[in-house]
Design a protein around this motif. Structure first.
Motif, PDB file in Angstrom:
ATOM      1  N   GLU A  52      -6.186  -2.795  -1.369  1.00  0.00           N
ATOM      2  CA  GLU A  52      -5.742  -3.491  -2.571  1.00  0.00           C
ATOM      3  C   GLU A  52      -4.276  -3.159  -2.856  1.00  0.00           C
ATOM      4  N   ALA A  53      -3.947  -1.863  -2.794  1.00  0.00           N
ATOM      5  CA  ALA A  53      -2.559  -1.459  -3.037  1.00  0.00           C
ATOM      6  C   ALA A  53      -1.637  -2.034  -1.965  1.00  0.00           C
ATOM      7  N   SER A  54      -2.097  -2.046  -0.709  1.00  0.00           N
ATOM      8  CA  SER A  54      -1.281  -2.576   0.389  1.00  0.00           C
ATOM      9  C   SER A  54      -1.006  -4.058   0.195  1.00  0.00           C
ATOM     10  N   LEU A  55      -2.015  -4.799  -0.271  1.00  0.00           N
ATOM     11  CA  LEU A  55      -1.814  -6.230  -0.510  1.00  0.00           C
ATOM     12  C   LEU A  55      -0.805  -6.468  -1.626  1.00  0.00           C
ATOM     13  N   VAL A  56      -0.872  -5.636  -2.668  1.00  0.00           N
ATOM     14  CA  VAL A  56       0.091  -5.757  -3.763  1.00  0.00           C
ATOM     15  C   VAL A  56       1.508  -5.543  -3.234  1.00  0.00           C
ATOM     16  N   VAL A  57       1.692  -4.491  -2.450  1.00  0.00           N
ATOM     17  CA  VAL A  57       3.009  -4.202  -1.871  1.00  0.00           C
ATOM     18  C   VAL A  57       3.450  -5.346  -0.969  1.00  0.00           C
ATOM     19  N   CYS A  58       2.527  -5.837  -0.149  1.00  0.00           N
ATOM     20  CA  CYS A  58       2.837  -6.929   0.775  1.00  0.00           C
ATOM     21  C   CYS A  58       3.308  -8.169   0.018  1.00  0.00           C
ATOM     22  N   ILE A  59       2.614  -8.509  -1.070  1.00  0.00           N
ATOM     23  CA  ILE A  59       2.977  -9.689  -1.865  1.00  0.00           C
ATOM     24  C   ILE A  59       4.365  -9.523  -2.481  1.00  0.00           C
ATOM     25  N   LEU A  60       4.638  -8.351  -3.050  1.00  0.00           N
ATOM     26  CA  LEU A  60       5.934  -8.106  -3.674  1.00  0.00           C
ATOM     27  C   LEU A  60       7.071  -8.188  -2.659  1.00  0.00           C
ATOM     28  N   VAL A  78       1.136  -0.718  -8.466  1.00  0.00           N
ATOM     29  CA  VAL A  78       0.527   0.194  -7.496  1.00  0.00           C
ATOM     30  C   VAL A  78      -0.084   1.417  -8.183  1.00  0.00           C
ATOM     31  N   GLY A  79       0.501   1.831  -9.305  1.00  0.00           N
ATOM     32  CA  GLY A  79       0.059   3.061  -9.960  1.00  0.00           C
ATOM     33  C   GLY A  79      -1.381   3.011 -10.420  1.00  0.00           C
ATOM     34  N   ARG A  80      -1.829   1.877 -10.948  1.00  0.00           N
ATOM     35  CA  ARG A  80      -3.216   1.771 -11.406  1.00  0.00           C
ATOM     36  C   ARG A  80      -4.184   1.992 -10.248  1.00  0.00           C
ATOM     37  N   GLU A  81      -3.871   1.346  -9.115  1.00  0.00           N
ATOM     38  CA  GLU A  81      -4.732   1.533  -7.945  1.00  0.00           C
ATOM     39  C   GLU A  81      -4.722   2.999  -7.502  1.00  0.00           C
ATOM     40  N   GLY A  82      -3.538   3.626  -7.549  1.00  0.00           N
ATOM     41  CA  GLY A  82      -3.424   5.010  -7.097  1.00  0.00           C
ATOM     42  C   GLY A  82      -4.211   5.975  -7.961  1.00  0.00           C
TER      43      GLY A  82
END
Length: 290
Positions: A14-22, A124-128
């Protein structure tokens, strides 16, 4: 180990997808100058998650046994609540995730560097933080004195990072709707075990009664120190001699939660199909001809 691998994979992806989208959005809109603040925000979020996990682990070691059990039980129940909310949230809103992030990023680009850092940090912080809490609770519940739970988490996160890179490069495409549905369902099963173990911790802390009221005891059939006993504990947080309250809580959580989660609402007939983030080099869809 498998359950911890699953946690690391699911949360990490989930975090990786967020980073990828950004990152993909900034690259495709030719705003590479904004990449540095994004990476700073991501780095701060990762550091915060690691610090939170370390504080949970090392801070709990200074407590008495009863206090440790009370803390472990309370945080386990909190972690189950968060992960349950997370899997339902992702199931409901995953198809809107890309457009939502794009909107926040557009607003942050107009506000400046600080807003970009904050956008990446919050995304990303929420996922972390959720990952750190649930991993700590799961490792606390399934720990057998070996580093295998943490190794499982690390392998899961590493796999998620690699998959995120492949998504960005356009080298792999999977049905994310099905992926999050199946892994979410398995996480609900894992969460049920963590919840039951959290109740057991509260019973050992003498905050909840019924510690000696066993539902059954099959330790002779499935010894906890056997390879299959260790496997069941590591995957499902299985306990061969649970209390009546543990079994009751496990059933009351697992059956309705899993039934609601797997109900065909939102992902039926492709309506809720999750689209992978646009990768550089992908072909834009053609506009309808008049």
């Amino acid at each position: 180990m498998f359950s911890n691998y699953l946690i690391g994979l699911r949360e990490g992806l989930e975090a990786s997808l967020v980073v990828c989208i950004l990152i993909a959005y900034l690259v495709k809109t030719d705003r590479r100058d904004a990449l540095k603040p994004i990476w700073i925000g991501i780095g701060v979020a990762v550091a915060l998650a690691l610090g939170f996990g370390s504080a949970l682990e090392f801070g709990s070691q200074e407590l008495t046994f009863e206090a440790q059990e009370a803390l472990g039980g309370t945080l386990s129940i909190l972690a189950v609540g968060l992960v349950t909310w997370m899997v339902f949230w992702m199931r409901r809103t995953a198809r809107h995730l890309k457009s939502e992030l794009h909107g926040k990023l557009d607003a942050a680009l107009q506000m400046g560097t600080g807003a970009l850092v904050a956008t990446a940090f919050l995304a990303v912080g929420r996922e972390g933080l959720e990952t750190a809490l649930f991993v700590w609770a799961s490792v606390h519940a399934a720990s057998d004195g070996t580093p295998r739970p943490l190794v499982g988490v690390g392998l899961g996160i590493a796999t998620a990072v690699f998959l995120g890179w492949l998504f960005y490069r356009g080298a792999v495409r999977i049905n994310l709707a099905k992926f999050f549905t199946w892994t979410g369902g398995m996480l609900v099963v894992v969460a049920a075990g963590v919840l039951a173990y959290g109740v057991h911790d509260l019973q050992e802390a003498d905050l909840v009664p019924g510690l000696t009221n066993k539902a059954f005891d099959i330790s002779g059939t499935i010894p906890p120190d056997s390879w299959y006993g260790t496997l069941l504990k590591g995957v499902l947080n299985f306990q061969p001699d649970p209390t009546v309250l543990q079994v009751t809580v496990w059933l009351l959580y697992l059956i309705p939660t899993l039934a609601l989660f797997l109900a065909p609402v939102g992902f039926a007939s492709g309506k809720g199909k999750v689209k992978e983030p646009d990768e550089p080099g992908s072909r834009p869809s053609k506009a309808p001809q008049s």
